[in-house]
Structure formats: structure tokens, C-alpha cells
Design a protein around this motif. Sequence first.
Motif, PDB file in Angstrom:
ATOM      1  N   GLY A 119       0.812  -1.218   0.000  1.00 42.28           N
ATOM      2  CA  GLY A 119       0.000   0.000   0.000  1.00 42.28           C
ATOM      3  C   GLY A 119       0.841   1.262   0.000  1.00 42.28           C
ATOM      4  N   SER A 139       1.085  -6.679   5.158  1.00 42.75           N
ATOM      5  CA  SER A 139      -0.121  -7.115   4.435  1.00 42.75           C
ATOM      6  C   SER A 139       0.035  -8.546   3.931  1.00 42.75           C
ATOM      7  CB  SER A 139      -0.413  -6.176   3.264  1.00 42.75           C
ATOM      8  OG  SER A 139      -0.664  -4.862   3.735  1.00 42.75           O
ATOM      9  N   GLN A 149      -6.359  -3.059   3.601  1.00 44.89           N
ATOM     10  CA  GLN A 149      -5.662  -1.782   3.503  1.00 44.89           C
ATOM     11  C   GLN A 149      -6.267  -0.898   2.400  1.00 44.89           C
ATOM     12  OE1 GLN A 149      -1.428  -2.299   3.088  1.00 44.89           O
ATOM     13  NE2 GLN A 149      -1.001  -0.144   3.475  1.00 44.89           N
ATOM     14  N   ASP A 173      -5.824  -4.168   8.713  1.00 38.36           N
ATOM     15  CA  ASP A 173      -4.647  -3.702   7.980  1.00 38.36           C
ATOM     16  C   ASP A 173      -4.741  -2.189   7.793  1.00 38.36           C
ATOM     17  OD1 ASP A 173      -2.880  -5.069   5.059  1.00 38.36           O
ATOM     18  OD2 ASP A 173      -2.313  -3.567   6.552  1.00 38.36           O
ATOM     19  N   GLU A 174      -4.010  -1.468   8.621  1.00 35.67           N
ATOM     20  CA  GLU A 174      -3.982  -0.003   8.601  1.00 35.67           C
ATOM     21  C   GLU A 174      -5.385   0.608   8.725  1.00 35.67           C
ATOM     22  OE1 GLU A 174      -0.875   1.489   7.984  1.00 35.67           O
ATOM     23  OE2 GLU A 174       0.271  -0.088   7.009  1.00 35.67           O
TER      24      GLU A 174
HETATM   25 MG   LIG Z   1       0.388  -3.065   3.732  1.00 38.14          MG
END
Ligand SMILES: [Mg+2]
Lengths: 228, 228
Positions: A144, B45, B90, B166-167
Motif C-alpha cells: 500500500g 499485508s 488496507q 490492515d492499517e
Molecule cells: Mg500493507
Amino acid sequence: IVKTDQVVKEYRMGNNVVKALNGVNLEIYQGEYLSLMGPSGSGKSTLFNMIGALDRPTKGSVFIDGQNTSGLTTSQIAWLRCHKIGYIFQSYNLLHVMTALENVTLPMIFAGLSVKERNKKGEELLELVGLDDRIYHLPDELSGGQRQRVAVARALANDPNIVLADEPTANLDMIIGREIITLIKRLNQEKNVTVISATHDLKMLDVSDRIVDIRDGVVERIRNRDEI
Amino acid sequence: IVKTDQVVKEYRMGNNVVKALNGVNLEIYQGEYLSLMGPSGSGKSTLFNMIGALDRPTKGSVFIDGQNTSGLTTSQIAWLRCHKIGYIFQSYNLLHVMTALENVTLPMIFAGLSVKERNKKGEELLELVGLDDRIYHLPDELSGGQRQRVAVARALANDPNIVLADEPTANLDMIIGREIITLIKRLNQEKNVTVISATHDLKMLDVSDRIVDIRDGVVERIRNRDEI
Ligand SMILES: [Mg+2]
Ligand SMILES: Nc1ncnc2c1ncn2[C@@H]1O[C@H](COP(=O)(O)OP(=O)(O)OP(=O)(O)O)[C@@H](O)[C@H]1O
Ligand SMILES: Nc1ncnc2c1ncn2[C@@H]1O[C@H](COP(=O)(O)OP(=O)(O)OP(=O)(O)O)[C@@H](O)[C@H]1O
Ligand SMILES: [Mg+2]
């Protein structure tokens, strides 16, 4: 260099009207580093769409270099987006079927650079954001934060005069986030690039000349860096 | 509840091999709140894809509740993903043609809830993340942070036992980010939900039981909350 005059943006949804922007007045100076902060949903990305001439206001006007964007022809707007404004999108908007290098060099095709020039410049930009070992990866083969950095590199492809950075460090760790901010600040100081950054990242505060607080589609207050 | 044993993940690209994970050993306990931190590209991730059974390791094994995920049938994996694991991606992975409410209630269809039950529960979840006035918006009609919150709500649709986040606060401002963290922490404390969160957000530190530092596909160190 950028001015918004009573900009309103409304979205009609059935019988409801969502007022994304409700009368925004802003004057942004050449070479300024301005950070736009505000809660999720407060209108930052919508304002960027107005300034970047990606969408038209419902009411009010946007001026770039003194020119009203509603009076511009399609080719004039295309020129603006190719040469003058570099846009880092909040959701990156990378092309899935193109590599990192191809995504970064795509705007350069429209600026008339040769293949050799594009690849050289594209590699340098990717190196600047720490992705020199990822240049042939497709977006799906990147993390990301790596996609985010490709979006940063692409925004700088044609040496824009104005950078619209919509949450440029959202998916980056402290160290790499700081590097990206330093990179953008250097452009701002060395090349007098006007930076308009929407962000939730407090690391952005100490590099900004002014901080604009937005809430519910209106500017709540503007502070100078020494007032923070 | 979750265990990874020497997990390696390699991606082959032409003549190159990218080692996204290079031998990860982790044991995560039921009801724990574990935060995974590390630079962009360090493997967070990818590790989540292994734990969430969305992808298979190149070498090594992943165990969920003592069961090796490589030994599971397709329907067993589907059951895991429907009932046991809630995944906040994410990049959100919302369906563009469905409203926020439809996106959140989609997993509930597979869990056998009626239309009435789904809509009631979906609205409650969206209210929990502050989006009760956005339930009929499509993802393109939402801000970045609003899409992120729909992804959070959707992950909780079937009352999962394990949440992979994820984030989850990357595109959220301080206040709303703190609310989402508080919401996740409450699930963790009140319902003993195991939370595994990949994040760059330092606000996550004070709610975590342990912090795992990852770099270049390996775990560098693990700290308890009192060591931070
Ligand atoms: Mg990531
Ligand atoms: N096409 C649309 N139709 C209806 N409402 C919209 C549309 N686009 C945006 N909105 C609404 O306008 C408001 C402002 O959106 P915007 O994307 O500008 O917020 P933002 O400040 O960038 O938020 P974030 O920090 O979450 O990215 C939001 O409440 C959003 O739901
Ligand atoms: N399909 C793929 N093919 C090749 N390389 C890949 C692929 N997917 C991921 N990678 C590489 O694996 C590494 C780890 O990726 P991952 O997405 O797990 O990182 P991350 O820790 O989540 O990063 P971020 O904080 O930026 O989200 C990255 O360097 C990435 O370029
Ligand atoms: Mg936004």
C-alpha cells in the motif's frame, strides 16, 4: 496563485442534498506550503477536485493564476493538468496494467518527452521515493505504501508548479513518511513549487507556512506557522 | 489462536525473487490485541494474507485454532472467512456498485440472516463508525476516510472471533481514528475478540498487549505493552 471564491459543491441524492463544500474562500500564494486539515468527510478531497479543475463547483469560482477555471477550454484545462498541476490522489488512481515506471512516465508522453528521456526521469523519480528496486512491479505487486509513493512520483513527472497532495503519507511509516514530506518541502523551497496538502498527519505541521482548518465544508480558521 | 511457523512468501518476477516474508514465527493468543509495525514494504499485508487464509505461504505453515490452513477444504476456509475472521483491507475492497449498507450486510447473507436482520445490524454497525447518514451512498460518493470506516463496519458484520485490521486508521483524522481504535479495543475487551492490527499509527500503541516489529519480511522483536 490559486483562489476560491465562495465555492459551493452540492451533490444531489434522491431528495437529499449533500453539501460537501458550503462557501469556501481561500487565497493561496505562489510558493506557499499550505496544509488543509479537518475531520474525515469535511470536504478536503472535494476542494482539491475544484482546485485541480477535475470537477466544477455548484456555485462560486476557482481561479488559477488569475484565470477563472469555468472559462477555460478543454485543451486549456488539459494543459493545466499536464504541465502546471501535479495531483497526488488519496486513492492513488494508478493504472493496474502498467508498471510503476509506466505509471510515472505516462504524463511525460503528453509533455512530449522521448522514450529515453522518460525512462531516465521516471527512474530518478522512483529512486527519490525509495522505489528504485520496484520499477517493473505492477500496482498489485506493490505494498500500500509503495503504491502511494508511485502516486507521489507520478505527480512530479512534469515538474508541476502546483502540487495537490491529498493525504500523501496516509499509508507510510514514520521514517518514509518523513522522507516524502522532506522531498515535497525541498521542491517547495528550491523550486518555489506551491504545495497544497490535505492531511491528517501532524508531521506536516512543521513544514507548512499556513494551516487551514476545514469542517463541514467551510473554512473554520487559518493559522500561520508561528501560531501553532 | 493463530500461529505461524517459519512462514516464507516469495514472489517470482522474471529472474528475480522477491522475498516478501522470510521466515516468520509468531504465536498470537486468544483475546490478545497485537499490533504489527514496520516500514512500508516490510511484509505486514502479506503476513495478513497468510493468516487470513487468502493466500498460501511458499514455505512454512499457518495454524488457526490448531488447524493447519493448508489442510483445510475450500468450504472450511470459506467458513473461517465468513464466521471466524473479519478482515479490514488496507485498500478497503468495497464493491463499487453497492451502497455502504449493502457492502456491510453482504457477509451477513452468507451467514443466513434475513433481510430485516441484515438491515438492522448493518445500520447499527454503520452508526458505530459514525456513518449513519451515509448508508445509501456508493463508495464513489464517500470520502476516503468514510470508505475506510465502511470497511471496518463490514469486517464486524458476522461478529468475528479474530479481526485482521490492515492499517484501519490510515485515512482518518485524530478524533475519528481514536474512535475506531476505541471501538476495536472494546470488542477486544468485552467480547474477547483477538485483534491483529498492522499499523503505522502510534495511537495504536497504548491499546496493544504486544507490539511486533517487522522488517524485510522477518520479525525483528516483540515487546510487551509495559516495555514501550
Ligand atoms: Mg500493507
Ligand atoms: N459523489 C458524491 N455524492 C454524494 N456525497 C458525496 C460525494 N462525494 C463526496 N460526498 C460527501 O461529501 C463530503 C466531503 O467529502 P470529501 O471526500 O471531500 O471529504 P474529505 O475531507 O476528503 O474526507 P477524508 O478525510 O475522509 O478523505 C463527505 O461527507 C462525502 O460523503
Ligand atoms: N504480487 C507481488 N509480486 C511481487 N512482489 C510483491 C507482491 N506483493 C507484494 N510484493 C512485495 O512484497 C513486499 C511486502 O509487501 P507488503 O504489502 O506485505 O508490505 P507492507 O508491510 O504491508 O507495506 P505497507 O506498509 O506499505 O502497506 C513489498 O516490498 C512488495 O513490493
Ligand atoms: Mg479525502
